[in-house]
Scaffold this active site. Structure first.
Site, PDB file in Angstrom:
ATOM      1  NE  ARG A 224      -4.100  -1.276   0.152  1.00 35.85           N
ATOM      2  CZ  ARG A 224      -4.408  -2.416  -0.567  1.00 35.85           C
ATOM      3  NH1 ARG A 224      -3.519  -2.884  -1.254  1.00 35.85           N
ATOM      4  NH2 ARG A 224      -5.627  -3.082  -0.599  1.00 35.85           N
ATOM      5  CD  GLU A 253      -2.986   3.401  -5.245  1.00 38.26           C
ATOM      6  OE1 GLU A 253      -3.830   2.676  -5.490  1.00 38.26           O
ATOM      7  OE2 GLU A 253      -1.835   2.643  -4.796  1.00 38.26           O
ATOM      8  CG  HIS A 272      -3.175  -0.522  -6.952  1.00 39.78           C
ATOM      9  ND1 HIS A 272      -3.583   0.079  -5.524  1.00 39.78           N
ATOM     10  CD2 HIS A 272      -3.072  -1.855  -6.717  1.00 39.78           C
ATOM     11  CE1 HIS A 272      -3.913  -0.864  -4.571  1.00 39.78           C
ATOM     12  NE2 HIS A 272      -3.275  -2.063  -5.031  1.00 39.78           N
TER      13      HIS A 272
END
Length: 312
Positions: A224, A253, A272
């Site tokens: 993360r 993000e 991602h």
């Protein structure tokens, strides 16, 4: 009959396989999910965005078991679910294989300078020298996290004759304990982060850790974004205190268009996508859910069950 709320997205994969004791409640959007949520004893309330998931789960006051395709559910009201006694199963391991393959791809692409090869092809330029001459064989890897993803990363990198040293609570078998790895950062060529996002892991890598790494060290983050202090990472890359960062995750993000990470030559950002680079995620999730339904009906533990107090 047990009322079970599920998305129409997964319906083709599970409808004909549902046991007779399940009464399906299908939803196709946020409004429909909110409407049926209070009735559901079992719920699979996945959406592409966090907000409708949180909203729906708060409305599911009779929920006994919550299932999700997502491995990281730290954004949910875990305290509320714990208070209600709701069992939560997440998607841990569902995408472990493709993420492990993605890590190998990122490392090889960096070692061989493949990004520059692609750019040369776009320019129609024939290179006479390889832009990357680094070999994985013989290099040392610090692997932070030895769950489903980390375990697969380890075996794949060992196949390249790399030495992989994992960090795990129990230590043993060549592993380091959580309190030991920082003192040994200077021994590694690669640092791979594959830990869940918790209060304990938030910002676990910052200025001090970057200062302790080798100048040729490469950080690989598929965990993360908040596990790494983003400003400290930008500074370490700008000052070339480490060689590079290969980032599938960032904070925040999506990464804003004007964020400095985009323009750093020694940062690679893959938006991602590591867990999405596959075609079998939904099939694997459907199979696991059907198996768990059988366990649930028999009074057996469903898996993988989250520790709501730990957050993963």
């Amino acid at each position: 009959m047990t009322k079970t709320a599920m998305s129409t997205m997964i319906r083709p994969l599970i409808e004909t396989r549902l046991p007779e004791w399940v009464e399906p409640l299908w939803f196709g959007n946020r409004e429909e999910a909110l409407d049926i949520a209070p009735q559901a004893e079992i719920g699979w309330f996945d959406f592409g965005k966090k907000e409708p998931m949180v909203e729906t789960i708060k409305a599911a006051t009779n929920l006994k078991w919550l299932n999700s395709i997502y491995a990281g559910l730290e954004f949910l009201p875990l305290d509320l679910l714990d208070e209600r006694g709701t069992v939560v199963t997440n998607g841990a391991g569902i995408n472990a294989l493709t993420i492990a393959e993605y890590v190998v791809m990122l490392m090889l692409a960096h070692a061989k300078g493949y990004r520059e090869v692609v750019r040369a092809q776009d320019r129609h330029e024939w290179l006479s020298e390889s832009p990357g001459k680094r070999e994985l064989a013989g290099e040392r890897v610090l692997l932070l996290g030895l769950g489903a993803i980390g375990s697969l990363i380890k075996t794949r990198l060992e196949a390249f004759d790399m030495t992989v040293v994992p960090v795990r609570r129990s230590g043993g078998e060549g592993a380091l304990r959580p309190g030991e790895w920082r003192a040994k950062l200077g021994e590694f060529d690669w640092v791979i982060v594959a830990v869940p996002s918790t209060d304990e892991t938030r910002h676990m890598i910052g200025a001090n850790e970057f200062a302790a790494m080798r100048p040729n060290a490469v950080l690989v983050n598929i965990a993360r974004g908040d596990v790494v202090r983003q400003d400290d990472l930008v500074a370490a890359l700008r000052d070339e205190r480490i060689e590079a960062a290969l980032l599938d995750v960032t904070e925040p993000e999506p990464l804003p268009e004007d964020h400095p990470l985009w323009s750093l030559d020694n940062a690679q950002i893959t938006m991602h996508l590591s867990g999405r680079a596959q075609t079998k995620m939904f099939q694997r999730s459907a199979d696991r859910f059907i198996e768990n339904l059988d366990r649930w009906h028999k009074g057996e533990p469903v898996e993988p069950r989250m520790d709501l107090s730990a957050g993963y």
